[in-house]
Design a protein around this motif. Structure first.
Motif, PDB file in Angstrom:
ATOM      1  N   GLY A  33       0.818  -1.200   0.000  1.00 50.23           N
ATOM      2  CA  GLY A  33       0.000   0.000   0.000  1.00 50.23           C
ATOM      3  C   GLY A  33       0.855   1.254   0.000  1.00 50.23           C
ATOM      4  N   LEU A  82      -0.515  -4.610  -4.752  1.00 54.80           N
ATOM      5  CA  LEU A  82      -0.525  -5.185  -3.409  1.00 54.80           C
ATOM      6  C   LEU A  82      -0.125  -6.650  -3.492  1.00 54.80           C
ATOM      7  CD1 LEU A  82      -3.873  -3.737  -1.986  1.00 54.80           C
ATOM      8  CD2 LEU A  82      -1.605  -2.668  -2.092  1.00 54.80           C
ATOM      9  N   ARG A  87     -11.853  -4.283   1.061  1.00 51.39           N
ATOM     10  CA  ARG A  87     -11.398  -2.965   1.482  1.00 51.39           C
ATOM     11  C   ARG A  87     -12.432  -2.315   2.376  1.00 51.39           C
ATOM     12  NH1 ARG A  87     -11.650   0.253  -4.352  1.00 51.39           N
ATOM     13  NH2 ARG A  87     -13.948   0.400  -4.496  1.00 51.39           N
ATOM     14  N   THR A 120      -9.541   4.883  -2.098  1.00 56.52           N
ATOM     15  CA  THR A 120      -8.853   5.035  -0.826  1.00 56.52           C
ATOM     16  C   THR A 120      -9.516   4.192   0.257  1.00 56.52           C
ATOM     17  OG1 THR A 120      -8.075   7.268  -1.342  1.00 56.52           O
ATOM     18  CG2 THR A 120      -8.258   6.682   0.993  1.00 56.52           C
ATOM     19  N   TYR A 139      -6.896  -2.051   2.620  1.00 57.29           N
ATOM     20  CA  TYR A 139      -7.136  -3.246   1.829  1.00 57.29           C
ATOM     21  C   TYR A 139      -6.673  -4.477   2.620  1.00 57.29           C
ATOM     22  CZ  TYR A 139      -8.369  -0.578  -2.297  1.00 57.29           C
ATOM     23  OH  TYR A 139      -9.017   0.248  -3.198  1.00 57.29           O
ATOM     24  N   THR A 194      -3.526  -3.155   4.553  1.00 58.83           N
ATOM     25  CA  THR A 194      -2.528  -2.197   4.085  1.00 58.83           C
ATOM     26  C   THR A 194      -3.262  -0.979   3.534  1.00 58.83           C
ATOM     27  OG1 THR A 194      -0.575  -1.911   2.652  1.00 58.83           O
ATOM     28  CG2 THR A 194      -2.347  -3.295   1.792  1.00 58.83           C
ATOM     29  N   GLN A 195      -2.788   0.196   3.895  1.00 53.89           N
ATOM     30  CA  GLN A 195      -3.489   1.433   3.546  1.00 53.89           C
ATOM     31  C   GLN A 195      -3.162   1.842   2.117  1.00 53.89           C
ATOM     32  OE1 GLN A 195      -5.645   3.561   5.503  1.00 53.89           O
ATOM     33  NE2 GLN A 195      -5.935   4.525   3.496  1.00 53.89           N
ATOM     34  N   VAL A 196      -4.200   2.148   1.370  1.00 56.98           N
ATOM     35  CA  VAL A 196      -4.062   2.717   0.031  1.00 56.98           C
ATOM     36  C   VAL A 196      -4.748   4.085   0.046  1.00 56.98           C
ATOM     37  CG1 VAL A 196      -4.726   2.524  -2.391  1.00 56.98           C
ATOM     38  CG2 VAL A 196      -3.936   0.502  -1.143  1.00 56.98           C
TER      39      VAL A 196
END
Length: 121
Positions: free
Chosen positions: A8, A19, A37, A90, A93, A115-117
């Motif tokens: 991410g 990812l 997500r 955003t 995920y 994991t941040q997107v």
């Protein structure tokens, strides 16, 4: 099965990210894999799934044509290639696994840490 998601980050709209989700254990090939997500203030939603055999995939309408799920059973890893990202992508995920061979959108028993997107406009 233990899952570790990575990849991410912060990207501008229109950009791409990939990812990865690494799984422990020797039976990865027997698990359907999915990406989900969750955006702030929203419920978790399914993004895409892939059968344990890798032959079939499912995509949510919101990502169809932009995201691609794939898996490498020899590396115990599932990937999510995200192209043409939008601010509405955003979210945190999560990768998930369920024992079986189907395109089920529920019944995932094992989850990664997320994991941040973040997609900026």
């Amino acid at each position: 099965v233990q899952l570790q998601a990575s990849g991410g980050g912060l990207v501008q709209a229109g950009g791409s990210l990939r990812l990865s989700c690494a799984a422990s254990g020797r039976t990865f090939s027997m698990y359907d894999m999915g990406w989900f997500r969750q955006a702030p203030g929203k419920e978790r939603e399914i993004v895409t799934t892939i059968r344990s055999s890798g032959g079939s995939t499912y995509y949510a309408d919101s990502v169809k044509g932009r995201f691609t799920i794939s898996r490498d059973n020899a590396k115990n890893t599932v990937y999510l290639q995200m192209n043409r990202l939008k601010p509405e992508d955003t979210a945190v995920y999560y990768c998930a696994a369920r024992f079986g061979d189907s395109l089920a959108r529920y019944g995932y028993d094992y989850w990664g840490q997320g994991t941040q997107v973040t997609v900026s406009s």
